[in-house]
Design a protein around this motif. Structure first.
Motif, PDB file in Angstrom:
ATOM      1  N   LYS A   1       0.939  -1.296  -0.002  1.00  0.00           N
ATOM      2  CA  LYS A   1       0.132   0.093  -0.057  1.00  0.00           C
ATOM      3  C   LYS A   1       0.893   1.229  -0.205  1.00  0.00           C
ATOM      4  CE  LYS A   1      -3.700  -2.209   2.429  1.00  0.00           C
ATOM      5  NZ  LYS A   1      -4.435  -2.219   3.843  1.00  0.00           N
ATOM      6  N   LEU A   2       2.007   1.115   0.317  1.00  0.00           N
ATOM      7  CA  LEU A   2       3.002   2.337   0.246  1.00  0.00           C
ATOM      8  C   LEU A   2       3.411   2.750  -1.185  1.00  0.00           C
ATOM      9  CD1 LEU A   2       5.781   1.204   2.735  1.00  0.00           C
ATOM     10  CD2 LEU A   2       3.914   2.829   2.893  1.00  0.00           C
ATOM     11  N   PRO A   3       3.496   3.843  -1.509  1.00  0.00           N
ATOM     12  CA  PRO A   3       3.799   4.436  -2.833  1.00  0.00           C
ATOM     13  C   PRO A   3       4.985   3.736  -3.710  1.00  0.00           C
ATOM     14  CG  PRO A   3       3.491   6.352  -1.336  1.00  0.00           C
ATOM     15  CD  PRO A   3       3.654   5.016  -0.324  1.00  0.00           C
ATOM     16  N   ASP A   4       5.797   3.300  -3.019  1.00  0.00           N
ATOM     17  CA  ASP A   4       6.771   2.503  -3.347  1.00  0.00           C
ATOM     18  C   ASP A   4       6.861   1.083  -3.200  1.00  0.00           C
ATOM     19  OD1 ASP A   4       7.500   3.108  -0.919  1.00  0.00           O
ATOM     20  OD2 ASP A   4       9.333   3.272  -1.077  1.00  0.00           O
ATOM     21  N   GLY A   5       5.643   0.653  -2.566  1.00  0.00           N
ATOM     22  CA  GLY A   5       5.403  -0.921  -2.204  1.00  0.00           C
ATOM     23  C   GLY A   5       5.327  -1.998  -3.225  1.00  0.00           C
ATOM     24  N   ALA A   6       5.077  -1.313  -4.418  1.00  0.00           N
ATOM     25  CA  ALA A   6       5.044  -2.228  -5.584  1.00  0.00           C
ATOM     26  C   ALA A   6       6.409  -2.616  -6.133  1.00  0.00           C
ATOM     27  CB  ALA A   6       4.116  -1.730  -6.879  1.00  0.00           C
ATOM     28  N   ALA A   7       7.428  -1.847  -5.658  1.00  0.00           N
ATOM     29  CA  ALA A   7       8.791  -2.233  -6.181  1.00  0.00           C
ATOM     30  C   ALA A   7       9.745  -2.518  -5.312  1.00  0.00           C
ATOM     31  CB  ALA A   7       9.219  -0.717  -6.734  1.00  0.00           C
ATOM     32  N   VAL A   8       9.088  -3.146  -4.040  1.00  0.00           N
ATOM     33  CA  VAL A   8       9.771  -3.591  -2.930  1.00  0.00           C
ATOM     34  C   VAL A   8      10.957  -4.467  -3.345  1.00  0.00           C
ATOM     35  CG1 VAL A   8       8.260  -5.250  -2.231  1.00  0.00           C
ATOM     36  CG2 VAL A   8      10.115  -4.154  -0.593  1.00  0.00           C
ATOM     37  N   ARG A   9      12.038  -4.555  -2.903  1.00  0.00           N
ATOM     38  CA  ARG A   9      13.142  -5.500  -3.502  1.00  0.00           C
ATOM     39  C   ARG A   9      13.535  -6.372  -2.091  1.00  0.00           C
ATOM     40  NH1 ARG A   9      17.458  -1.998  -6.209  1.00  0.00           N
ATOM     41  NH2 ARG A   9      16.434  -0.155  -6.305  1.00  0.00           N
TER      42      ARG A   9
END
Length: 935
Positions: A915-923
């Motif tokens: 749900k974080l703005p950069d959550g889809a790109a978590v590594r």
């Protein structure tokens, strides 16, 4: 009276030892008889006063005779919970307790044990009345300011503390099982001080009020004040502020109760650990029992004397069976325990380790220790106590402790008298009497972590109208907050320079208060100077300075230091290395002989090299078990890159450590240890010319080799700015957060302003980050931040452990706090002025002890700062203004420029992180920072 010490894997084996010449006749100890005035107020408050004028600092220490032993069934953890509540405000100061004191640079805290709860402040001398007023107000007027909201908030904070210190650390859950096996039902020590989640959830506001009225009264307390005081003035203040507080009810004290074991008990748990651990525990005696000091000596001989204790020799020197060993004898008011901690290497045979340890115990029971071992043990205790008494806060704590135990604040000297009367026969007798076959063995071996206790939901009620009768009457003194004038006059210690014949710089700062001297040798090279592919060589090489020389084995070196009670400390940081020596002045000549031999002539014997490498490999495995350690290691790599000198693993990797040879270590030492680059700092009871002559006789022959170039790395090519990383820690009780980016260099003119900015953001208890995530939201036990400055730009990092179920929200709040600095909540003049006052008022406390002064001067030497760096410090702080700090916040603290790392339970946190703005790109990365396989 000895406190327990946690068992930790060794990274550097530091020689820290005891004293007295072998076979010497019995002698009296040399611990000074400090002057303490003791008296009582009419309400029963015991007051202890001691003057120490070396720095304008005063310690206020309040000891309440209440601990977890006083808790009722179903209310475990309440004494510790109440400790937290005492910082939430009282009737005449109904706001955060840190608020008035942190701007004065004060050290403020409290802690709880089974037997007592203490609160303390170390403040500028002219702020002593303010500290006393605050203590008196919460002693007399806490309950009128207590609310349900405060209770709920601090209950969450304590639960977070339990998660962080018990449930999310290796071996943390085993202590509770050990207590249940040792102490029978009804014993006051059966439960942990921090309590259970269920009992913490059950605590009510009525409980708070009843607990306070029972135990927080002047006749159940000791007030100890030590430092730069005017006794007549302080006594008047104490009478004015504490005198009107009425006595409390009579308190029934639990009687000493040493548990009896019918026979051996063997417990076994699994945990997410790499190193198997066994703890052997025998019940012994309470504090001040006639056998206590002989048992203390037994613990030192068995598992305390550096490199000479029986367990080390048998398990780590003669055979590579253990990764760490320790023996201790912690005692308390009701009982004591003799504890042996044994850490096996990965895949080690724990049964064999325990077998050999038991054989050494049986040998001591048959033969007893040598007179030499007894002398070294008692001399080390003497030296440690004398060194500790440099600090006014340690003095105040020592006085309170012995007043509570013995009714005499200077009874530490009587305890030393008893210790120095101990004979080898006494030690043999207590070994046979107490170390019987009736003991507990607690094993923790690799496997699934122990199940954490359930956390009952708490029905949050509206603020309670409960308003109990206040304990004390209002007086003019109680209502009026004392004012604090300008900072006391203070000049940091100056030093005199001397230069030896080979160019070695010597800096001498005389201190006359106690017969102690501290030396610190500094070379401006550290782990960054280790060759590529040999990461970890620097810390191994420096750690092996105590590993033996051409004329002394490691054991002989440790033995000589133990006979003198001298401490040899070895340090290898990223950019500088050091060897320190602290000794009583009467041993200086002999201690210098050992010190110089260690620095100049390390032999790096192959057997010691092999042993230290095995220990390092075990330590690396153990670090992977700790979410905090994993976070610290991986975060630097993410910010700087795996090959950057600041991003490389400072302790090495298994592969690099395996590759390091004896020749590599000798070459590292020869390269960086040269008088052309080194400085020896001397602080203590010495004359500059005399100590320079003594050093010339020992270090003058040091070959003046050219100094290598210092490592000043170029900025990293890529910094992962704006990226979000996760290291999976299945089943973790908390998530460890680290958010940060590149920072500035040590010599940057921005450093003073950044220190002020950091204090506001996360560098003090009342910082924005901590007040939000701990005090407001209750997500964490504590969040802090730091600008780490190095020769090249270092890094900024905000760090904290948070509840797993609010990991995403915690990241959002942390980022929002940083973003708000450039948006709706810019820095205020009040915040900047408060942080500047904190730096100014707190400056003298950085110079209390010989170690403190040596540390301050070591930074000057390591980073080639100007001689007047300390003398001009306050001027640089005074020059900082809000506009500069605000500009730097915009430049250095934008969340979009930062790397975020989370070490936590991926399965539990990943859905929310998306749900974080950069959550889809978590590594996802592993414990080494390498990409992890997708689930």
């Amino acid at each position: 009276m000895r406190a327990a010490t946690p068992l930790l894997p060794l990274v550097l084996l530091l020689a820290s030892a005891p004293l007295a010449r072998a076979q010497q006749p019995a002698r009296a100890h040399e611990v000074p008889a400090l002057a303490v005035e003791k008296y009582k107020l009419a309400n029963g408050l015991t007051v202890l006063l001691h003057e120490d004028h070396k720095t304008p600092v005063t310690a206020v220490h309040v000891w309440y005779k209440v601990g977890s032993q006083d808790e009722k069934a179903g209310r475990t953890g309440f004494a510790h919970l109440f400790e937290h509540l005492m910082f939430q405000g009282s009737k005449h100061h109904d706001r955060d307790y840190f608020g008035p004191l942190e701007p004065l640079g004060a050290e403020v805290n409290g802690n709880t044990t089974e037997d007592r709860t203490v609160y303390f402040e170390s403040v500028p001398a002219n702020a002593a009345e303010l500290a006393l007023w605050l203590e008196a107000d919460r002693m007399g007027f806490l309950v009128p300011a207590m609310t349900q909201a405060k209770l709920d908030n601090q209950r969450d904070v304590v639960k977070n503390e339990r998660r962080e210190s018990v449930e999310n650390v290796p071996y943390g859950m085993s202590e509770e099982a050990l207590r249940r096996a040792l102490y029978p039902e009804g014993h006051p020590y059966r439960h942990e001080v921090i309590g259970s989640m269920a009992d913490l959830s059950a605590a009510s506001l009525d409980d708070v009020s009843a607990f306070f009225r029972t135990y927080y009264a002047p006749d159940n307390a000791i007030l100890s004040i030590a430092g730069d005081i005017d006794r007549a003035k302080i006594k008047a203040q104490v009478e004015k502020l504490f005198g009107p507080i009425p006595k409390g009810p009579a308190v029934a004290r639990p009687k000493p109760w040493v548990p009896k074991l019918d026979g051996p008990k063997h417990l076994k748990e699994t945990d997410r650990v790499s190193l198997p651990r066994a703890r052997l525990v025998w019940p012994t005696v309470p504090s001040l029992h006639p056998d206590e000091v002989a048992l203390d000596v037994l613990a030192s001989v068995l598992g305390g004397l550096d490199k000479e204790n029986r367990l080390y020799v048998a398990l780590m020197h003669d055979r590579d069976l253990a990764a760490n060993v320790d023996a201790s004898h912690p005692t308390q008011a009701l009982s004591g325990t003799f504890e042996v901690d044994l850490l096996a290497p990965p895949d080690g045979d724990l049964d064999e380790v325990v077998k050999v340890a038991r054989e050494q115990i049986e040998r001591l029971k048959r033969e007893g220790p040598t007179d030499d071992e007894v002398a070294k043990s008692r001399n080390g205790r003497e030296s440690d106590l004398i060194q500790g008494l440099q600090s006014v806060l340690t003095k105040a704590e020592t006085f309170s402790t012995y007043e509570a135990l013995a009714g005499d604040p200077t009874a530490y000297r009587a305890e030393l008298d008893r210790l120095f009367a101990v004979t080898a026969g006494d030690v043999k007798r207590v070994a046979n009497r107490y170390l019987t076959d009736a003991f507990i063995r607690m094993d923790v071996v690799p496997g699934p972590p122990a199940e954490r206790p359930a956390e009952p939901e708490v029905a949050r009620t509206a603020p309670s109208p409960f308003e109990p009768t206040q304990q004390a009457r209002d007086t003019d003194a109680a209502v009026a907050t004392p004012t604090v004038g300008p900072p006391p006059a203070f000049a940091p210690p100056s030093f005199e320079r001397r230069t030896l014949s080979n160019g070695l710089s010597v800096w001498v700062a005389p201190r006359r208060e106690l017969p102690i001297v501290t030396l610190q040798l500094v070379v401006p090279y550290g782990e960054t100077s280790s060759p590529a592919g040999k990461e970890g060589a620097g810390s191994l090489a420096v750690g092996l300075l105590d590993g033996g020389t051409a004329s002394r084995t490691a054991a002989q070196m440790a033995g000589e230091l133990s006979e003198m009670g001298a401490d040899l400390g070895l340090t290898c940081s990223l950019e500088w290395s050091g060897a320190s020596l602290t000794t009583l002045i009467r041993h200086l000549d002999r201690a210098l002989d050992v010190y110089a031999d260690a620095v100049l002539n390390p032999a790096f014997p192959q057997d010691e090299v092999d042993r230290r490498k095995l220990l390092r490999l075990a330590a690396l495995e153990a670090r992977r078990d700790s979410p905090d350690e994993v976070s610290a290691d991986v975060f630097r790599r993410l910010v700087f890159g795996a090959t950057h000198p600041y991003g490389r693993p400072s302790l090495g990797t298994p592969a690099t450590v395996e590759s390091i040879t004896r020749d590599d270590l000798a070459a590292f030492h020869r390269s960086i240890f040269t008088p052309k680059a080194a400085t020896i700092i001397v602080v203590g009871d010495v004359e500059p010319d005399a100590i320079a002559k003594a050093l010339e006789a020992r270090f003058g022959r040091w070959e003046a080799r050219p100094a290598p170039a210092k490592v000043v790395p170029a900025p990293p090519g890529a910094t992962n700015a704006g990226a979000l990383f996760v290291v999976d820690s299945p089943g973790a009780a908390q998530s460890v957060l680290a958010v940060g980016r590149l920072g500035v260099a040590r010599k940057s003119p921005e450093v003073p302003a950044l220190s002020i900015l950091n204090a506001i953001v996360g560098g003090q208890f009342s910082s924005r980050l901590n007040m939000n995530l701990r005090e407001d939201k209750g997500y964490s036990y504590g969040v802090s931040s730091e600008f780490r400055t190095l020769r090249a730009p270092g890094w900024f990092e905000a760090r904290g452990s948070v509840q797993t179920n609010v990991t995403r929200q915690s990241v959002e709040e942390l980022r929002r706090e940083l973003a708000d600095l450039q948006g709706p909540r810019p820095l205020t003049d009040e915040e900047v002025d408060s942080a500047k006052r904190r730096a100014e008022y707190g400056f003298p406390s950085r110079f209390e002890t010989t170690f403190d002064v040596a540390d301050q001067l070591a930074a000057i030497a390591a980073y080639e700062l100007p001689d007047d760096h300390l003398a001009t410090y306050l001027g640089r702080i005074a020059a900082v203004d809000r506009a500069e700090a605000q500009r730097l916040a915009a430049e250095h603290l934008k969340p979009a420029s930062m790397t975020t790392l989370i070490v936590g339970d991926r399965a539990a946190i990943e859905p929310e992180l998306k749900k974080l703005p950069d959550g889809a790109a978590v590594r996802f990365v592993d414990e080494d920072g390498e990409p992890a396989e997708a689930e």
